[in-house]
Design a protein around this motif. Structure first.
Motif, mmCIF file in Angstrom:
data_model
loop_
_atom_site.group_PDB
_atom_site.id
_atom_site.type_symbol
_atom_site.label_atom_id
_atom_site.label_comp_id
_atom_site.label_asym_id
_atom_site.label_seq_id
_atom_site.Cartn_x
_atom_site.Cartn_y
_atom_site.Cartn_z
ATOM 1 N N SER E 2 106.528 74.615 43.415
ATOM 2 C CA SER E 2 106.696 73.733 44.554
ATOM 3 C C SER E 2 105.700 72.584 44.587
ATOM 4 N N GLU E 30 102.790 77.749 44.038
ATOM 5 C CA GLU E 30 104.125 78.200 44.466
ATOM 6 C C GLU E 30 104.344 77.893 45.942
ATOM 7 N N ASN E 31 105.592 77.803 46.271
ATOM 8 C CA ASN E 31 105.954 77.714 47.672
ATOM 9 C C ASN E 31 105.479 78.968 48.381
ATOM 10 N N ASN E 66 107.765 69.595 45.443
ATOM 11 C CA ASN E 66 109.193 69.773 45.179
ATOM 12 C C ASN E 66 109.750 68.615 44.357
ATOM 13 N N THR E 183 102.478 76.986 52.608
ATOM 14 C CA THR E 183 101.640 77.005 51.418
ATOM 15 C C THR E 183 100.233 76.615 51.863
#
Ligand SMILES: Nc1ncnc2c1ncn2[C@@H]1O[C@H](COP(=O)(O)OP(=O)(O)OP(=O)(O)O)[C@@H](O)[C@H]1O
Ligand SMILES: Nc1ncnc2c1ncn2[C@@H]1O[C@H](COP(=O)(O)OP(=O)(O)OP(=O)(O)O)[C@@H](O)[C@H]1O
Ligand SMILES: [Mg+2]
Ligand SMILES: [Mg+2]
Lengths: 308, 255, 278, 278, 255
Positions: E2, E30-31, E66, E183
Motif C-alpha cells: 500500500s 502494508e495496508n 496505493n 496504517t
C-alpha cells in the motif's frame, strides 16, 4: 556713523520669495554681498514659497529683510509681528486678475454669478476677488468660491472643474500665453492696487538704521538695472527659473518693480483691504496700517545718492 | 538543610477561574543531594521547578538556599527547560556559550568539551531550526552544564533522546554530580532513570500537586539496573505512582 | 527593568495583582508628568515674554483661544468633518492595505508583480500628487479621502505583508497536514499569527491618516482641523495653530490608546505580552 | 500559493534550487511589468493629447526634461543635497527611535513616563510645527534635518518597542537564569528577537525621511529635490514636478530593496523566512 | 504494497556544506500495518516522516500510496509532530477542532470524546501557554486522531508523558489501529513501546540514516510486556540498536 552699532552685526538675513523680483537679480550678481562686505557683514539668503513663513521668520528673529504682498502684510500686522514697511516694491495694478477659459461664456464680471471661482485664501487674489464681486454688484454668496492653492487650482482650471480663477503673476502670463485662457478682469480695470512691500524687522531697523538704508540703496540699483536692461533681465530670470522668455517678459511688463516711498493712496488701499479682511473675520482685530509704514529710510536712501 | 522548599499554595488564574496547582509542598534538599521528581503529567512538576529557580514569584511560601530566600533566578540555580528554549538566532556553540564569548580560550575549550560530551561534534555551526529534537535537547543540557551551578534543576532533560544517548548522558550527569557535588533536582517520567540517579525520589499526586511519597534510594554508585535491590525499589516507586494515578483519574488506567 | 518580570499573572498573595485598577490609574497619571512639566515651563517662558507670541503663544493664551473656538461652535464643526474624513480615509486605506498585504503575502506571484510598484508608490510625496488627485477626483470629499487613504495604506500593507512572512513555517506545515481551506488558512492561521504586526500597522496608519488631513484639507477645503491650522498659519494666528496642534496630538494619542487596548484584548494568547502588564 | 511551499532549501535534484540567480532575475523582471504597462498607457494618453500637458505631461516629455536637468548639472546638485539631508535625518531619527524603543521597551518606568508624550508628538503635523523649528533652529540645514528626523523617529520607535513586547517570555526566562548582563540582554536577546520588527520600522522610516524632504525643503531652501518639485509647481513646470516624483519613487524603492536584502541576510535563522525565497 | 517509500537520497545544505541525512531508505508498508521506527537521535527519523507526509519534496526518490505518488500533505496522512505545534491563539478544544467548527454537533461530540480519551477534561478552554508539556502533547494527539486519516505518522507522540498516561494512550492507539485499520508509522525512543505496538520495527543507523534492520514482531494482541517472547524480541531490538550506535559513535556507549 557707519561704525558703532554696525560693529556687532555679523550677518544680515534676506528672504526672497520664489517670484521674479530684482532681489533675485541682485542675488545672482552678488551686489548685496559686495556692499555689505565693506562693513564685514555677511549676507544670508533664504528662499520662500509664500508670505506667512517669512513673518514667522521675522517673529523668530531669523529674518531681517523681505518682500511680501499686501495680504500677508495685513495678517502679519494683525498678528502683532514687529516689522516696518520701508518701501513700495510694486503697485500690482496688473499683477492680479481673474482668468477664464476662452469661449467659456463668461464675458463680464457679472457673469461670475453662480460660477465656481478658485482662489487661495489670504492671498492678494482673495482680496481682489472680493473687490471684483463687489464691483459687479454681487454678494460673496452669489459666487461659488473654492479655496485652492495655485498649484492645485491649475489642474482644476485646466480640467474645467472650476470656471474662473482669481490669480496673480506669473500664472496670468503663463496661462494666457501657454493655453487658451484669457483675463476677464485685472486690477487696472477696476482700479485696484495689490501693492508689494519691502519689509524690515523693527528691532533690526532700530539697531542698524544705516544698514537699512544701505539695503535700499543696493535694491534701488537692482531695480534701475532691470529697467535699463530689460532684455538681459528677461534672459537672467529665464535662466534662473527655467521658464520661457516670452512668459518672463509678459510678467515683467505686468509687475514693474519699484523702490519708492509708500504713498497715502497705497496706505488708503491697504486700510480698505484690512477693514475688509476684518469684516470677513480673516483677521481678528482692527488695525491701522499706517502704524507699520516708515518711509524715513527710503527718503534717506533716495536723496543720499552715493554717500561714500 | 541546604535548599529548603516550602510552597503552601501555588495557583493560576485560568480563564478567570483560580486553579490550585501546588499545595503544601515541603521539601528539604541536602547539599549535594540528587532528588528526582515523578508524577502524572500536568501535576505541577515544571511549575515547582520554576518556583525553585526563582522564575515565578507568585506563590505562597518560601524557597531558601542556605537560609537566604531565593527571589530571582541566577546562574547559581541552573535550569534545563522542558522545551529546550534555544535562541533561534544563535548556532549550537553560540547557544551553549550564550552570554559568554567564544573568543575567550577557556570558554572555547569548555564549550568544545561539552559538545563532545553531548555528542554534537560536527553540528557546532547549525542553527536550532536545523537540529533534530534530540539534538536541541542536548544543546540545552550542554548550556546548563557549562555554568557549573550549585543547584541544577532539570525538567525532563532526556525525554527526546534515544535509549543509548540517554544512558550515556545519565552517566555523564551522575559523574558531574559526584565530581562537583552539585545539588540536583530532576523531573522525569522514566522510573528507571529516577531510581538510577536519585538519592531520593519524590512522587507527586495531581490536582493539586502534592508530595505523595518520598522514597529514599540507598544504593551505592555505580548502580546496576538489573540488580534485585534496584528492581525492588523500582517496583515500590511504580506502586506508589500507581496510587497517585488512582487519586486523580476515575477511568481505568489501562495498564 | 521589565525584562525581569515576565511572570504570568497569578492569583497570589502579592498585593500588586489585586490592585490592578489602581496601578492602571497610576500608570495613566505618570504619562501626564512630562506634558505637565513642559506646559508649566512653557507658560513660564510665555509669561516672562521671552519669546514672541506669534511664534510661541503661552498655554494660557492657547486655552483662551480654544475656549473661544468652542464657544463659537467653529471648533466642533472643524473637528467633526476632520474626523469623518480621517476615518473614511483610514478605513479605506487600511482596509485595502490589509487586503493587499494578505494577497501579496499569500501569493508569490502577486508579490513579484505588485509589490515593487507599491513600494515605488510609497515614496511619492502627497504634496506633489495633489494636482493629479484634483484632476482625477475633483476637489470634493472624494479626493481628500483618497489622499488620506493613500497614506494609510502603506503601514498596514507593509506590516501585514511582513507579518505573514514572519509566520512560523512549522505552523504552516500543520495547516497543510490538516488541509486547511485557504480561507481557513487566512482566518485561523495567518491573521491571528500576524495580528501583532497588523495592529502595529494600524497604529501607524491611524497616525498617518490623521496627519494626512493637513495636506488633504489644504486642497479646496473650507473646514476641518487641518484647514483651520493652515488657515490660521496664513494669518499668523499662532494660538489657533497651536489649538490645532494640540487637538492633533490629543486625537492621535486617543486613537492610539484605543488600538492598544484592542491589542491587549486580542493578543491575550501571546506568551510574551504579559511583560507589558507590569 | 506560497503557504504551500515552506520547505527549507535543500541540495536536491529539483531544478528550481539550482537556478536561483535566473529565478531572481525573473522575479525582478516581473516587478517591471506593471510599471511598464502604466507608462505605455500614460504615453498613449499623452500622445493623443487627451489631457493637458501642464497637468499630466507624457513620459517622453518627462524623460526629455530629465535629460536636460541632468545635462545642466542641476539634477545631481539637487539630488546630492537631498540625499544628504534625508540620510542625516534618517540616521538621527531612526537612531534615536531605536534607542528610545529599546529603553522604553526595556523599562516599564520609562514607558509610563515617556511613551504617552511620544505618542502625542507622533500625530503633530510637520507642516504645523515648521514655525517652531524656524524659531528654534533657524532656516539652516539643522532645522531641515531635525524635521526629517522627527518623522523618521516614530516608525522605528514604535516597531522596536512593539518588537520587544513581542519577544517570547520563555527566552527572557532563559536570559534570567543565565544571568545575562543587561547589555547582553539587549545584544543577545532583545535586538535579535525584535530584529524583524526593527527592520520593518527602518523600512517605513526610510520612506518617511524621504517624504519629509518635501516639507523640510519647503522652508527656506534653495536646493534639493523637494525644493525642485515645489519650485517647479510654483511655475507650472509639471514635467519637472514629475521628474521629481519619479526620483522620489525610484530612490524610495532602491532604499527599500536595500533593507530587504539586509533583512534576508540578517534573518537567516528564522524558520519562517524561507517562504519568501520561492 | 500500500505505502511504498523510496528515498534514494535526502540531503540538507547546512551552512553551505551538503550533508546527506537519509540514504537508500526503501520500505513497503502494508495496508493496516503498524511500523515503528527507532534509531539514534539525529539519524533522520523525523525527516523521513516529513517526506512520507509530503511536507518535504526536496529529495531523490518517490513515495506512493496505493500507486499514487504523494506530493503534498493532506488529511489522508495524519501527522503528530515531535514538538506538538499547537496554534497559540487557540484553546485546547479549538486546537483539536482546528479548521472544523465546534458549533457543529458531530465535531463537538468527537472533540469531547477525544478530550476525555487523552485525559484533558477540564482543560478545554486553556491556551497552549497554560499547558504543561505533556498536556500539549496530548492535545496534538487528539488533533490528529480526530481526522481518522488512512495513514497516521507519529513522531515520538508519548515522549513527554508519564508512564501511566503513556501506557493508557498506547492502548488507545492500539485500539484505534485495530478498529479503524489505519496504517501507522510511529517513531519512538522507547524500545518497549516499539515492541508493544509494532508489526514490524525498523532500526535506523545514523550519518547518513539508513535502515539497519527490519525486525518483525509476530505477537498476538493484546501483548504482555512481561512475556518471555516479548522480552526476547526486546533484547533483539536492543542488540541491533546497539550495533547502530557503534557505527556512529566511537566513544564508549556508557551502558
Ligand atoms: N502559565 C500558566 N497559566 C495557567 N496555568 C498554567 C500555567 N502553567 C501551567 N499551568 C497549569 O499548571 C498545571 C501544572 O503544569 P506543569 O507544567 O507544572 O505540569 P508538569 O507536572 O510539568 O506536567 P508535564 O509532565 O506534562 O510537563 C497544569 O495543569 C497547567 O495547566
Ligand atoms: N531544516 C534542516 N536544515 C538542515 N539540516 C537539518 C534540517 N532538519 C534536520 N536537519 C538535520 O538532519 C538530521 C536528521 O534530523 P531529524 O530531525 O530527522 O532527526 P531525528 O532522527 O528525528 O532525531 P531525533 O530523534 O533527535 O528527533 C540532523 O542531523 C539535523 O541536523
Ligand atoms: Mg513539565
Ligand atoms: Mg525527530
Amino acid at each position: 556713523g557707519s561704525n558703532g552699532s554696525g560693529k556687532d552685526l555679523k550677518v544680515i538675513n534676506i528672504g526672497v520669495q520664489q517670484s521674479l523680483s530684482p532681489l533675485l537679480l541682485a542675488k545672482e550678481k552678488g551686489w548685496f554681498e559686495k556692499e555689505f562686505a565693506k562693513e564685514g557683514i555677511k549676507v544670508k539668503w533664504t528662499e520662500f514659497q509664500s508670505g506667512p513663513p517669512q513673518f514667522e521668520g521675522i517673529a523668530a528673529d531669523k529674518l531681517d529683510f523681505s518682500q511680501v504682498g499686501n495680504s500677508p502684510v495685513i495678517a502679519g500686522q494683525a498678528a502683532g509681528i514687529d516689522f516696518k514697511e520701508i518701501g513700495l516694491s510694486q503697485d500690482g495694478l496688473k499683477a492680479n486678475g481673474i482668468l477664464v477659459k476662452k469661449g467659456s461664456g463668461i464675458n463680464d464680471i457679472k457673469d461670475l454669478k453662480g460660477k465656481k471661482v478658485a482662489v487661495a485664501k489670504g492671498s492678494s487674489g482673495f482680496d481682489f476677488l472680493y473687490k471684483v464681486i463687489d464691483k459687479a454688484g454681487l454678494k460673496p454668496s452669489d459666487v461659488n468660491i473654492i479655496q485652492l492653492q495655485p498649484d492645485e487650482a491649475m489642474p482644476a482650471f485646466d480640467s474645467g472643474a472650476i470656471d474662473a480663477w482669481s490669480i496673480w503673476e506669473p500664472f496670468l502670463s503663463l496661462k494666457t500665453i501657454k493655453s487658451d485662457a484669457e483675463i476677464l478682469v485685472d486690477g487696472e480695470q477696476i482700479d485696484r492696487y495689490s501693492p508689494g512691500f519691502t519689509l524690515v524687522r523693527s528691532e533690526f531697523a532700530e539697531q542698524h538704521p544705516e544698514e537699512v538704508v544701505r539695503f535700499l540703496k543696493v535694491y534701488d540699483k537692482a531695480v534701475k538695472w532691470q529697467k535699463a536692461h530689460k532684455k538681459e533681465a528677461v534672459e537672467a530670470y529665464s535662466k534662473i527659473k527655467g521658464i520661457d522668455k516670452e512668459v518672463v517678459e509678459n510678467v515683467l511688463d505686468n509687475t514693474e518693480p519699484l523702490n519708492e516711498p509708500i504713498t497715502d493712496r497705497i496706505i488708503q488701499t491697504q486700510q480698505e483691504t484690512a477693514d475688509f479682511q476684518y469684516e470677513l473675520k480673516a483677521i481678528n482685530k482692527q488695525i491701522d496700517v499706517k502704524e507699520v509704514v516708515d518711509n524715513s529710510f527710503m527718503k534717506k536712501a533716495l536723496k543720499g545718492g552715493d554717500d561714500e | 538543610m541546604s535548599l529548603s522548599i516550602r510552597v503552601n499554595e501555588k495557583a493560576f488564574a485560568n480563564g478567570g477561574r483560580k486553579t490550585s496547582v501546588l499545595q503544601d509542598v515541603k521539601l528539604a534538599v541536602e547539599n549535594g543531594e540528587f532528588l528526582t521528581v515523578i508524577g502524572p503529567s500536568g501535576c505541577g512538576k515544571s511549575t515547582l521547578l520554576k518556583i525553585v529557580a526563582g522564575l515565578d514569584g507568585n506563590y505562597e511560601g518560601r524557597i531558601s538556599m542556605n537560609g537566604r530566600e531565593i527571589k530571582s533566578p541566577g546562574i547559581q540555580q541552573g535550569f534545563i527547560f522542558q522545551e529546550h528554549r534555544l535562541f533561534p538566532w544563535m548556532t549550537v556553540e553560540q547557544n551553549i556559550a550564550a552570554d559568554l564569548s567564544l573568543k575567550e580560550p577557556s570558554v572555547r575549550k569548555k564549550v568544545d568539551e561539552l559538545i563532545e560530551t553531548v555528542r554534537l561534534k560536527g553540528a557546532e555551526k547549525l542553527y536550532p531550526r536545523e537540529l533534530s529534537g534530540g539534538m536541541s535537547q542536548r544543546v540545552a543540557i550542554a548550556r546548563a552544564l557549562l555554568r557549573e551551578p550549585e543547584i541544577l534543576l532539570l525538567d525532563e532533560p532526556f525525554g527526546a533522546l534515544d535509549a543509548f544517548t540517554r544512558k550515556h548522558l545519565q552517566d555523564v550527569l551522575a559523574d558531574i554530580w559526584r565530581e562537583k557535588k552539585m545539588t540536583m533536582i530532576l523531573v522525569t517520567h522514566d522510573i528507571d532513570e529516577s531510581v538510577y540517579l536519585a538519592n531520593r525520589i519524590a512522587v507527586f499526586t495531581a490536582k493539586p500537586g502534592r508530595i505523595h511519597k518520598l522514597i529514599p534510594v540507598d544504593l551505592p554508585f555505580p548502580r546496576s539496573r538489573t540488580s534485585p535491590v534496584f528492581q525492588s525499589i523500582r517496583q515500590k516507586v511504580l506502586k506508589e505512582f500507581e496510587k497517585t494515578e488512582e487519586f486523580s483519574f476515575q477511568e481505568g488506567s489501562g495498564i | 527593568m521589565r525584562a525581569v518580570s515576565s511572570n504570568t499573572p497569578a492569583v497570589g498573595p502579592k498585593p500588586a495583582a489585586k490592585h490592578k485598577p489602581a496601578a492602571f490609574r497610576l500608570a495613566w497619571g505618570k504619562g501626564f508628568v512630562l506634558p505637565v512639566i513642559i506646559i508649566l515651563l512653557w507658560q513660564l517662558v510665555g509669561s516672562l515674554e521671552l519669546i514672541s507670541k506669534t511664534v510661541l503663544p503661552a498655554p494660557f493664551d492657547i486655552l483662551l483661544t480654544f475656549r473661544d473656538l468652542i464657544a463659537s461652535g467653529e471648533f466642533f464643526a472643524h473637528l467633526g468633518i476632520s474626523i469623518q474624513r480621517a476615518a473614511l480615509g483610514f478605513f479605506l486605506g487600511a482596509g485595502l492595505g490589509l487586503l493587499f498585504g494578505l494577497i501579496i503575502g499569500f501569493s508569490k506571484i502577486a508579490e513579484d508583480y505588485l509589490d515593487p510598484s507599491l513600494q515605488m508608490l510609497r515614496t511619492v510625496p502627497h504634496l506633489a500628487v495633489t494636482p493629479l488627485f484634483i484632476l482625477w477626483f475633483g476637489f470634493d470629499e472624494l479626493s481628500k479621502v483618497l489622499l488620506i487613504a493613500l497614506g494609510a495604506f502603506f503601514p498596514v500593507y507593509i506590516n501585514t505583508f511582513s507579518g505573514i512572512m514572519g509566520v512560523d513555517s512549522k505552523l504552516f506545515d500543520v495547516a497543510r497536514v490538516l488541509e486547511f481551506h485557504w480561507l481557513k488558512q487566512v482566518t485561523k492561521l495567518i491573521l491571528p499569527a500576524s495580528l501583532p504586526n497588523i495592529l502595529l500597522g494600524i497604529r501607524l496608519s491611524l497616525g498617518v491618516s490623521w496627519l494626512g488631513l493637513v495636506v488633504a484639507e489644504l486642497m479646496g477645503s473650507s473646514a476641518g482641523i487641518g484647514y483651520m491650522i493652515m488657515d490660521a498659519r496664513q494669518f499668523s494666528q499662532t494660538d489657533k495653530v497651536f489649538v490645532g496642534i494640540l487637538i492633533f496630538a490629543a486625537v492621535g494619542k486617543l486613537t492610539d490608546s484605543f488600538v492598544r487596548v484592542l491589542e491587549r484584548k486580542c493578543l491575550g494568547w501571546r506568551n510574551s505580552y504579559q511583560g507589558n502588564q507590569k
